[in-house]
Design an enzyme around this catalytic site. Structure first.
Site, short mmCIF file in Angstrom:
data_model
loop_
_atom_site.label_atom_id
_atom_site.label_comp_id
_atom_site.label_asym_id
_atom_site.label_seq_id
_atom_site.Cartn_x
_atom_site.Cartn_y
_atom_site.Cartn_z
CD GLU A 257 -1.36 -2.35 2.01
OE1 GLU A 257 -0.16 -2.64 1.87
OE2 GLU A 257 -2.14 -3.05 2.66
CB THR B 193 13.08 -43.10 5.94
OG1 THR B 193 13.76 -44.16 5.27
CG2 THR B 193 12.79 -43.48 7.36
C1 AOF Z 1 0.02 -5.01 4.50
N1 AOF Z 1 0.64 -4.92 3.30
O1 AOF Z 1 2.23 -5.52 1.86
C2 AOF Z 1 2.05 -6.74 3.86
C3 AOF Z 1 1.34 -6.86 5.10
O2 AOF Z 1 6.72 -5.76 10.34
P1 AOF Z 1 5.92 -5.16 9.24
O3 AOF Z 1 5.58 -3.72 9.49
O4 AOF Z 1 6.51 -5.37 7.88
O5 AOF Z 1 4.48 -5.92 9.26
C4 AOF Z 1 4.38 -7.28 9.02
C5 AOF Z 1 2.93 -7.70 9.04
O6 AOF Z 1 2.18 -6.90 8.12
C6 AOF Z 1 2.70 -9.13 8.58
O7 AOF Z 1 2.82 -10.06 9.64
C7 AOF Z 1 1.28 -9.05 8.06
O8 AOF Z 1 0.34 -9.04 9.11
C8 AOF Z 1 1.27 -7.70 7.40
N2 AOF Z 1 1.69 -7.79 6.00
N3 AOF Z 1 0.33 -6.01 5.33
O9 AOF Z 1 -0.82 -4.17 4.82
C9 AOF Z 1 1.65 -5.71 2.95
N4 AOF Z 1 3.08 -7.55 3.56
ZN ZN Z 2 0.75 -2.81 5.91
#
Ligand code: AOF
Ligand code: ZN
Length: 368
Positions: free
Chosen positions: A55, A299
């Site tokens: 975003e 295995t």
């Molecule tokens: C979004 N857009 O492109 C993604 C999201 O540590 P941060 O700030 O990078 O946040 C990680 C968390 O953000 C991840 O665990 C998931 O909940 C969310 N990912 N969210 O709005 C994104 N990659």
């Molecule tokens: Zn985000």
């Protein structure tokens, strides 16, 4: 009701999300398209961890043109301060009027609160458009968040009669170069590549990802399930870039020391005499491993299968026959009846050079 245009823009967001495959771990890869008056004014996808989410990347590209726009996002926008700031705040500050997302984010820090925050501030919100496609891209992340276990793919390369090696152990190479490159692409988009001690002792595999087109990926964690800590300190995989984790049930200090000196991390997991495989996968989820790519012998593959821990099979079949004396794919307890056999449903069949690649999942899919 979503329109044809909504579908088109979400499909575009899904294509963008795919660009992040293999480089965003442990984060999901997300795509975002901003549209105002039917025109795309900005788009983006998730940067490697610590970098901007989809975003924010799209908002940066759109600048002032984001005001009044619709955001098509493949995953619910986050609303928490993680390594980066909340996307909901960025969308609100930019004046986005409508947010359409494909699926919710099961991260307990989000889990519906992202869309609620937007809705409470007067943004029109929708969820569920092209849900299936969005799930497919982030299967591993969704599995880890919802069941505390990564998504597990078992890869096997075999002859057309299902044999993975001669009885002598010789297996190089059954499949062709194209299939082997495909394996490197899969390794590169996985969080971890896992094998058993039997394979390490027999083949001394590298297990690292060496894809033909290195579009930027995080080298997967290499995991060896080695109950009795028999990995030789000279094992090839230990000398390659990237991390190696050996999971064991023994605390024999004399065997640990040379492996640790060789750069491996060693952790004990429950299980006697063999590592409990549920715990192995649970531990990997704790380490934020989303997708595990298994390259193991019969295995370990058989044990995983009997415990119901394989989510998907990626089988490469070469047009050659090795005969009954050669080794099979999965060691399983003998079946008393065909009714006891594990049925698979095939998702995809593709030719790669002279070979076939079959993607299948356990269980039959009932017709609609
Ligand atoms: C979004 N857009 O492109 C993604 C999201 O540590 P941060 O700030 O990078 O946040 C990680 C968390 O953000 C991840 O665990 C998931 O909940 C969310 N990912 N969210 O709005 C994104 N990659
Ligand atoms: Zn985000």
């Amino acid at each position: 009701m979503s329109s044809t245009a909504d579908h088109e823009f979400m499909a575009r967001a899904l294509r963008l999300a795919r660009r992040g495959l293999g480089s965003t771990d442990p984060n999901p890869t997300v795509g975002c398209v901003l549209v105002r008056d039917s025109e795309v004014v900005g788009e983006g996808w998730t940067a490697p961890v610590g970098g901007p989410h989809a975003e924010r990347a799209a908002l940066a590209a759109a600048g002032d043109r984001a005001r009044g726009a619709t955001a098509y996002v493949t995953l619910e926008p986050c609303c928490h301060q993680g390594r980066t700031g909340a996307c909901t705040v960025a969308l609100l500050e930019a004046g986005v009027a409508r947010v359409v997302c494909a699926i919710g984010d099961p991260n307990p820090l989000v889990n519906g609160a992202g869309l609620r925050a937007l809705g409470d501030s007067g943004v029109a919100v929708e969820q569920g458009l092209m849900e299936q496609g969005a799930r497919e891209i982030n299967k591993g992340y969704l599995a880890r968040m919802t069941r505390g276990r990564p998504w597990v793919r078992s890869k096997v390369a075999a002859s057309l009669d299902g044999r993975t090696a001669l009885s002598s152990g010789q297996s190089k190479w059954i499949t062709g170069a194209g299939a082997r490159s495909d394996v490197h692409r899969w390794r590169a988009r996985s969080s971890a590549v896992l094998t058993g001690i039997g394979t390490v002792l027999a083949d001394d595999p590298s297990l690292d990802a060496r894809p033909d087109d290195d579009g930027g990926f995080v080298q997967p964690l290499r995991v060896i399930v080695d109950s009795a800590l028999r990995t030789p300190p000279t094992a090839r995989t230990l000398s390659l870039p990237g991390e190696v984790l050996i999971l064991t049930t023994t605390d024999a200090a004399d065997r640990r020391a040379p492996l640790e000196a060789g750069g491996a991390r060693i952790e004990a997991v429950e299980g006697r005499p063999r590592c409990n495989l549920e715990h192995v996968l649970g531990r990997l989820a704790e380490l934020e491993v989303n997708d595990v790519w298994i390259e193991a012998g019969a295995t370990l593959n058989g044990a995983l299968l009997e415990h119901g821990l394989i989510d998907e099979f990626v089988l490469y079949l070469a047009p050659r026959l090795l005969g009954d004396d050669a080794r099979g794919m999965f060691s399983l307890a003998p079946l008393a009846s065909l009714a006891d056999s594990l049925e698979l449903s095939i998702d995809d069949v593709r030719r790669i050079g002279p070979d076939l690649r079959i993607r299948a999942r356990p269980g039959t899919v009932l017709p609609p």
